[in-house]
Design a protein around this motif. Structure first.
Motif, PDB file in Angstrom:
ATOM      1  N   GLN A 205       0.856  -1.188   0.000  1.00  0.00           N
ATOM      2  CA  GLN A 205       0.000   0.000   0.000  1.00  0.00           C
ATOM      3  C   GLN A 205       0.897   1.243   0.000  1.00  0.00           C
ATOM      4  O   GLN A 205       1.704   1.444   0.890  1.00  0.00           O
ATOM      5  N   ALA A 206       0.713   2.089  -1.001  1.00  0.00           N
ATOM      6  CA  ALA A 206       1.525   3.301  -1.088  1.00  0.00           C
ATOM      7  C   ALA A 206       1.184   4.247   0.055  1.00  0.00           C
ATOM      8  O   ALA A 206       0.062   4.253   0.585  1.00  0.00           O
ATOM      9  N   GLN A 207       2.175   5.028   0.444  1.00  0.00           N
ATOM     10  CA  GLN A 207       1.978   6.047   1.472  1.00  0.00           C
ATOM     11  C   GLN A 207       2.681   7.322   1.062  1.00  0.00           C
ATOM     12  O   GLN A 207       3.702   7.281   0.350  1.00  0.00           O
ATOM     13  N   LEU A 208       2.138   8.452   1.524  1.00  0.00           N
ATOM     14  CA  LEU A 208       2.723   9.756   1.268  1.00  0.00           C
ATOM     15  C   LEU A 208       2.993  10.436   2.599  1.00  0.00           C
ATOM     16  O   LEU A 208       2.135  10.454   3.492  1.00  0.00           O
ATOM     17  N   GLN A 209       4.184  11.013   2.725  1.00  0.00           N
ATOM     18  CA  GLN A 209       4.546  11.718   3.950  1.00  0.00           C
ATOM     19  C   GLN A 209       5.047  13.104   3.578  1.00  0.00           C
ATOM     20  O   GLN A 209       5.919  13.246   2.735  1.00  0.00           O
ATOM     21  N   GLN A 210       4.492  14.111   4.243  1.00  0.00           N
ATOM     22  CA  GLN A 210       4.789  15.485   3.902  1.00  0.00           C
ATOM     23  C   GLN A 210       5.796  16.108   4.866  1.00  0.00           C
ATOM     24  O   GLN A 210       5.858  15.749   6.044  1.00  0.00           O
ATOM     25  N   SER A 211       6.541  17.089   4.365  1.00  0.00           N
ATOM     26  CA  SER A 211       7.445  17.858   5.222  1.00  0.00           C
ATOM     27  C   SER A 211       7.554  19.276   4.683  1.00  0.00           C
ATOM     28  O   SER A 211       7.320  19.523   3.494  1.00  0.00           O
ATOM     29  N   GLY A 212       7.902  20.197   5.589  1.00  0.00           N
ATOM     30  CA  GLY A 212       8.059  21.592   5.191  1.00  0.00           C
ATOM     31  C   GLY A 212       7.660  22.515   6.314  1.00  0.00           C
ATOM     32  O   GLY A 212       6.990  22.092   7.274  1.00  0.00           O
ATOM     33  N   PRO A 213       8.059  23.790   6.211  1.00  0.00           N
ATOM     34  CA  PRO A 213       7.762  24.750   7.281  1.00  0.00           C
ATOM     35  C   PRO A 213       6.289  25.060   7.392  1.00  0.00           C
ATOM     36  O   PRO A 213       5.555  25.074   6.397  1.00  0.00           O
ATOM     37  N   ARG A 214       5.861  25.337   8.605  1.00  0.00           N
ATOM     38  CA  ARG A 214       4.452  25.622   8.874  1.00  0.00           C
ATOM     39  C   ARG A 214       4.167  27.117   8.940  1.00  0.00           C
ATOM     40  O   ARG A 214       2.999  27.514   8.971  1.00  0.00           O
ATOM     41  N   LEU A 215       5.205  27.930   8.965  1.00  0.00           N
ATOM     42  CA  LEU A 215       5.033  29.380   9.032  1.00  0.00           C
ATOM     43  C   LEU A 215       5.907  30.021   7.955  1.00  0.00           C
ATOM     44  O   LEU A 215       7.111  29.750   7.881  1.00  0.00           O
ATOM     45  N   VAL A 216       5.268  30.822   7.114  1.00  0.00           N
ATOM     46  CA  VAL A 216       5.985  31.492   6.028  1.00  0.00           C
ATOM     47  C   VAL A 216       5.620  32.973   6.082  1.00  0.00           C
ATOM     48  O   VAL A 216       4.448  33.313   6.296  1.00  0.00           O
ATOM     49  N   LYS A 217       6.609  33.833   5.864  1.00  0.00           N
ATOM     50  CA  LYS A 217       6.345  35.269   5.886  1.00  0.00           C
ATOM     51  C   LYS A 217       5.770  35.721   4.540  1.00  0.00           C
ATOM     52  O   LYS A 217       6.095  35.174   3.491  1.00  0.00           O
ATOM     53  N   PRO A 218       4.906  36.747   4.570  1.00  0.00           N
ATOM     54  CA  PRO A 218       4.375  37.289   3.312  1.00  0.00           C
ATOM     55  C   PRO A 218       5.496  37.694   2.370  1.00  0.00           C
ATOM     56  O   PRO A 218       6.550  38.180   2.809  1.00  0.00           O
ATOM     57  N   SER A 219       5.278  37.463   1.081  1.00  0.00           N
ATOM     58  CA  SER A 219       6.186  37.742  -0.038  1.00  0.00           C
ATOM     59  C   SER A 219       7.285  36.682  -0.189  1.00  0.00           C
ATOM     60  O   SER A 219       8.004  36.696  -1.184  1.00  0.00           O
ATOM     61  N   GLN A 220       7.400  35.772   0.788  1.00  0.00           N
ATOM     62  CA  GLN A 220       8.418  34.735   0.681  1.00  0.00           C
ATOM     63  C   GLN A 220       7.872  33.509  -0.058  1.00  0.00           C
ATOM     64  O   GLN A 220       6.767  33.538  -0.599  1.00  0.00           O
ATOM     65  N   THR A 221       8.693  32.436  -0.091  1.00  0.00           N
ATOM     66  CA  THR A 221       8.341  31.234  -0.846  1.00  0.00           C
ATOM     67  C   THR A 221       7.941  30.103   0.083  1.00  0.00           C
ATOM     68  O   THR A 221       8.650  29.802   1.041  1.00  0.00           O
TER      69      THR A 221
END
Lengths: 108, 127
Positions: free
Chosen positions: B1-17
């Motif tokens: 069974q395939a699975q997907l796991q996410q990662s990344g910042p939870r807070l980003v400032k306006p105008s940023q990426t």
């Protein structure tokens, strides 16, 4: 873009009752490209029905999808306690893929 | 069974990426039938499909019009993952971001429903 309109917004029913949820598309959707999802608080949506009427793996047979063209229906024959949730339809006939705004099935 | 796991910042400032990654197990990002999608959810927009990437002898991507030009979805075959980059974010980009698989149907991958979803990442755009 294909707009999907779901009705009603909220359905208040008791366990054991039948639920009928509607999804109307702004343009033709081929049946093989219409899906239904269930979402509970804090969880990702879960696929229930694909190709308008095919149940996904592990989905009980009290969930039935039907319809064609621009009008589609999800029926839950007898509501179980775990069925109270929000339900979304989605088309994958065209890009962009679009979802309906959801129908909340709540306990009466 | 395939699975997907996410990662990344939870807070980003306006105008940023905003940058999020989805790691795949039990399937291949280079599959010739699957497509790899990003969807977000917010009270104001509901569930909104953002775009996808897929491999059919070469890589393809397409996006919803509202992120066209500032969004990018790319695959990393060495890590078996795909990523979303959204530039010049505003508070309107706040929401829960999901990755999801369209497994494809048949040879060549006819479009299919999203059968596997990541757990979601709540991203807030705020200074």
């Amino acid at each position: 873009e294909t707009v999907l309109t779901q009705s009603p917004g909220t359905l208040s029913l008791s366990p054991g009752e039948r639920a009928t949820l509607s999804c109307r598309a702004s343009q033709f959707v081929a049946s093989r490209y219409l899906a239904w999802y269930q979402q509970k608080p804090g969880q990702a949506p879960r696929l229930l029905i694909y190709a308008a009427s095919s149940r996904a793996t592990g989905i009980p047979d009290r969930f039935t999808g039907s319809g064609s063209g621009t009008d589609f229906t999800l029926t839950i024959s007898r509501l179980e306690p775990e069925d109270f949730a929000v339900y979304y339809c989605q088309q994958y006939n065209r890009s962009p893929r679009t979802f309906g705004q959801g129908t909340k099935v709540e306990i009466k | 069974q395939a699975q997907l796991q996410q990662s990344g910042p939870r807070l980003v400032k306006p105008s940023q990426t905003l940058s999020l990654t989805c790691n795949i197990s039990g399937d291949s990002v280079s599959s010739n039938s699957a497509a790899w999608n990003w969807i977000r959810q917010s009270p104001s927009r509901g569930l909104e499909w953002l775009g996808r990437t897929y491999f059919r002898s070469m890589w393809y991507s397409d996006y919803v019009e509202s992120v066209q030009g500032r969004g990018s979805i790319t695959a990393d075959t060495s890590k078996n993952q795909f990523s979303l980059q959204l530039n010049s974010v505003t508070p309107d980009d706040t929401g829960v971001y999901y990755c999801a698989r369209d497994p494809g149907r048949g040879i060549g991958g006819e479009p299919d429903a999203f059968d596997i979803w990541g757990p979601g990442t709540m991203v807030t755009v705020s200074s």
